[in-house]
Design a protein around this motif. Sequence first.
Motif, PDB file in Angstrom:
ATOM      1  N   ALA A 199       0.853  -0.981  -0.120  1.00  0.00           N
ATOM      2  CA  ALA A 199      -0.039  -0.114  -0.071  1.00  0.00           C
ATOM      3  C   ALA A 199       0.863   1.412  -0.086  1.00  0.00           C
ATOM      4  O   ALA A 199       1.719   1.442   0.966  1.00  0.00           O
ATOM      5  CB  ALA A 199      -0.964   0.117   1.011  1.00  0.00           C
ATOM      6  N   PHE A 200       0.760   1.926  -1.147  1.00  0.00           N
ATOM      7  CA  PHE A 200       1.900   3.086  -1.257  1.00  0.00           C
ATOM      8  C   PHE A 200       1.712   3.952  -0.100  1.00  0.00           C
ATOM      9  O   PHE A 200       2.590   4.766   0.243  1.00  0.00           O
ATOM     10  CB  PHE A 200       1.574   3.878  -2.724  1.00  0.00           C
ATOM     11  CG  PHE A 200       2.057   2.673  -3.763  1.00  0.00           C
ATOM     12  CD1 PHE A 200       3.205   2.405  -3.930  1.00  0.00           C
ATOM     13  CD2 PHE A 200       0.804   2.380  -4.716  1.00  0.00           C
ATOM     14  CE1 PHE A 200       3.412   1.571  -4.890  1.00  0.00           C
ATOM     15  CE2 PHE A 200       1.224   1.712  -5.689  1.00  0.00           C
ATOM     16  CZ  PHE A 200       2.559   1.052  -5.897  1.00  0.00           C
ATOM     17  N   ILE A 201       0.459   4.377   0.231  1.00  0.00           N
ATOM     18  CA  ILE A 201       0.358   5.294   1.438  1.00  0.00           C
ATOM     19  C   ILE A 201       0.356   4.913   2.753  1.00  0.00           C
ATOM     20  O   ILE A 201       0.237   5.382   3.802  1.00  0.00           O
ATOM     21  CB  ILE A 201      -1.006   5.982   1.253  1.00  0.00           C
ATOM     22  CG1 ILE A 201      -2.220   5.124   1.510  1.00  0.00           C
ATOM     23  CG2 ILE A 201      -1.121   6.813  -0.064  1.00  0.00           C
ATOM     24  CD1 ILE A 201      -3.633   5.598   1.309  1.00  0.00           C
ATOM     25  N   GLY A 202       0.909   3.525   2.851  1.00  0.00           N
ATOM     26  CA  GLY A 202       1.007   2.911   4.145  1.00  0.00           C
ATOM     27  C   GLY A 202      -0.583   2.206   4.636  1.00  0.00           C
ATOM     28  O   GLY A 202      -1.377   2.130   3.736  1.00  0.00           O
ATOM     29  N   LEU A 203      -0.543   1.635   5.618  1.00  0.00           N
ATOM     30  CA  LEU A 203      -1.498   0.594   5.944  1.00  0.00           C
ATOM     31  C   LEU A 203      -1.928   0.643   7.436  1.00  0.00           C
ATOM     32  O   LEU A 203      -1.125   0.577   8.326  1.00  0.00           O
ATOM     33  CB  LEU A 203      -1.181  -0.962   5.965  1.00  0.00           C
ATOM     34  CG  LEU A 203      -2.482  -2.114   5.760  1.00  0.00           C
ATOM     35  CD1 LEU A 203      -3.383  -1.695   5.043  1.00  0.00           C
ATOM     36  CD2 LEU A 203      -1.773  -3.439   5.693  1.00  0.00           C
ATOM     37  N   PRO A 234       7.528  -9.577  -1.310  1.00  0.00           N
ATOM     38  CA  PRO A 234       7.364  -8.104  -1.136  1.00  0.00           C
ATOM     39  C   PRO A 234       7.565  -7.523  -2.483  1.00  0.00           C
ATOM     40  O   PRO A 234       7.714  -8.554  -3.483  1.00  0.00           O
ATOM     41  CB  PRO A 234       8.781  -7.769  -0.696  1.00  0.00           C
ATOM     42  CG  PRO A 234       9.728  -9.357  -0.835  1.00  0.00           C
ATOM     43  CD  PRO A 234       8.528 -10.342  -0.766  1.00  0.00           C
ATOM     44  N   GLY A 235       7.252  -6.389  -3.010  1.00  0.00           N
ATOM     45  CA  GLY A 235       7.251  -5.612  -4.187  1.00  0.00           C
ATOM     46  C   GLY A 235       5.939  -5.713  -4.691  1.00  0.00           C
ATOM     47  O   GLY A 235       5.582  -5.141  -5.915  1.00  0.00           O
ATOM     48  N   LYS A 236       4.961  -6.520  -4.256  1.00  0.00           N
ATOM     49  CA  LYS A 236       3.496  -6.367  -4.623  1.00  0.00           C
ATOM     50  C   LYS A 236       2.715  -5.233  -4.022  1.00  0.00           C
ATOM     51  O   LYS A 236       3.242  -4.702  -2.950  1.00  0.00           O
ATOM     52  CB  LYS A 236       2.898  -7.553  -4.595  1.00  0.00           C
ATOM     53  CG  LYS A 236       3.517  -8.870  -5.207  1.00  0.00           C
ATOM     54  CD  LYS A 236       2.774 -10.306  -4.803  1.00  0.00           C
ATOM     55  CE  LYS A 236       3.249 -11.273  -5.651  1.00  0.00           C
ATOM     56  NZ  LYS A 236       2.460 -12.745  -5.438  1.00  0.00           N
ATOM     57  N   ALA A 237       1.617  -5.052  -4.821  1.00  0.00           N
ATOM     58  CA  ALA A 237       0.898  -3.726  -4.383  1.00  0.00           C
ATOM     59  C   ALA A 237      -0.510  -3.802  -5.047  1.00  0.00           C
ATOM     60  O   ALA A 237      -0.847  -4.451  -6.099  1.00  0.00           O
ATOM     61  CB  ALA A 237       1.536  -2.375  -4.732  1.00  0.00           C
ATOM     62  N   PRO A 284       4.324   1.407   7.106  1.00  0.00           N
ATOM     63  CA  PRO A 284       4.811   1.749   5.667  1.00  0.00           C
ATOM     64  C   PRO A 284       4.592   0.910   4.801  1.00  0.00           C
ATOM     65  O   PRO A 284       4.678  -0.365   5.058  1.00  0.00           O
ATOM     66  CB  PRO A 284       6.284   2.249   5.831  1.00  0.00           C
ATOM     67  CG  PRO A 284       6.641   2.438   7.186  1.00  0.00           C
ATOM     68  CD  PRO A 284       5.422   1.470   8.061  1.00  0.00           C
ATOM     69  N   ASN A 285       4.556   0.998   3.533  1.00  0.00           N
ATOM     70  CA  ASN A 285       4.602   0.311   2.302  1.00  0.00           C
ATOM     71  C   ASN A 285       5.754  -0.805   2.413  1.00  0.00           C
ATOM     72  O   ASN A 285       6.766  -0.280   2.952  1.00  0.00           O
ATOM     73  CB  ASN A 285       4.581   1.180   0.973  1.00  0.00           C
ATOM     74  CG  ASN A 285       4.449  -0.017  -0.146  1.00  0.00           C
ATOM     75  OD1 ASN A 285       3.675  -0.877  -0.076  1.00  0.00           O
ATOM     76  ND2 ASN A 285       5.057   0.316  -1.259  1.00  0.00           N
ATOM     77  N   ASP A 286       5.595  -1.984   2.149  1.00  0.00           N
ATOM     78  CA  ASP A 286       6.709  -3.056   2.041  1.00  0.00           C
ATOM     79  C   ASP A 286       7.019  -3.488   3.320  1.00  0.00           C
ATOM     80  O   ASP A 286       7.981  -4.535   3.729  1.00  0.00           O
ATOM     81  CB  ASP A 286       8.036  -2.603   1.467  1.00  0.00           C
ATOM     82  CG  ASP A 286       7.904  -2.458  -0.040  1.00  0.00           C
ATOM     83  OD1 ASP A 286       6.894  -3.154  -0.701  1.00  0.00           O
ATOM     84  OD2 ASP A 286       8.622  -1.366  -0.714  1.00  0.00           O
ATOM     85  N   SER A 287       6.334  -3.016   4.374  1.00  0.00           N
ATOM     86  CA  SER A 287       6.597  -3.546   5.928  1.00  0.00           C
ATOM     87  C   SER A 287       6.073  -5.264   5.983  1.00  0.00           C
ATOM     88  O   SER A 287       5.361  -5.749   5.273  1.00  0.00           O
ATOM     89  CB  SER A 287       5.672  -2.740   6.997  1.00  0.00           C
ATOM     90  OG  SER A 287       6.103  -1.510   6.949  1.00  0.00           O
TER      91      SER A 287
END
Length: 332
Positions: free
Chosen positions: A102-106, A155-158, A121-124
């Motif tokens: 999630a680009f804006i965080g989760l 990781p790396g997916k969105a 944050p994203n990629d956590s």
Amino acid sequence: MRKTNLLLIAFLLCSLGTYSVFAGGDSDIDEGIDVEITESTQTGSDEDTATVEADEDASKNSESITEKAKEEVKEKEEAEEEEEEENDGLATLPDGIAYVGAFIGLNIRDSAWGNILTAIPNDSQVTICGREGDWYKISSPTAGYVHARYVFDSPGKAYYGNDPVNPNGSSSSSSSGSTPDVIIDVDGDSLQGKIVSAAKSIHDQYQGYQAYPYHAYTEGGNLGCAQVATSVLCAAGALDATDSCGGLPYATLGCETAINMLEAKGWQSVDYPPYQAGDVVFWTTYLPGASHVGIVMNSGNSAQAMNNSSSMRQPNYSDIEAMTIYRIYRKC
């Protein structure tokens, strides 16, 4: 002559005695044989009966074990079906490490659709320890619940907004075979484009707890959704300001009033998805009808909306479908 007769009598008596002895002996022997044969036959019959009974018992035990195994398998299948029904939703990943996309965080919440505890944050990395419909229960980095749409197995997916049904599986397709858009982008010079630009500007300017100039009636930002959304619409020229706070004009503090204002300006309730950047989304939350409002954004073509966060007390981006949508309004 007399002596001869006596000898003859004696011989006859001896012969009779010998016969009696042999006859008696033969009788005893025959009886012994009969008894032995009878006992032997009886013993064999008992052994055969015991063998048959043992076989019958073994067969019954085998049938009992088989039935018990069948019942256990059936119970296990029913339990699995019940678990699948209970967990029917986007949360399909197994327990263990997963990754935020999630680009804006989760947000991490205290329950499904519950209060926000914190944001990551994203990629956590998160550690999944349970599932509940569209939500994962996690044990780290903070115990709580995260929406499954933004959690992936590597990781790396969105989530880009092109598959609102199952982001971890195959994308849904339109009749033409192409992936349908969830957000329709707009020209930056159009009214909708100006609304998106104003929403981003206000979001970026007022980051921080209660940095936004909330009206006193909003309880310090707890009820500030209509003020934030209509300040965006006023800045873009979509609505006329009726008041201002901290130098920031806005149209109303109420969601239902905001709907009346939009309809008076020619805005209409539209079907969705797809959504269009610059749409105004109204949600049903703690009250029936419209009780929360936000602005549909086009960031990353994902289904995001800029709206006030009552828990963070600031303008924030969130998933459009994270709450029950009441209506979507668009200037047609």
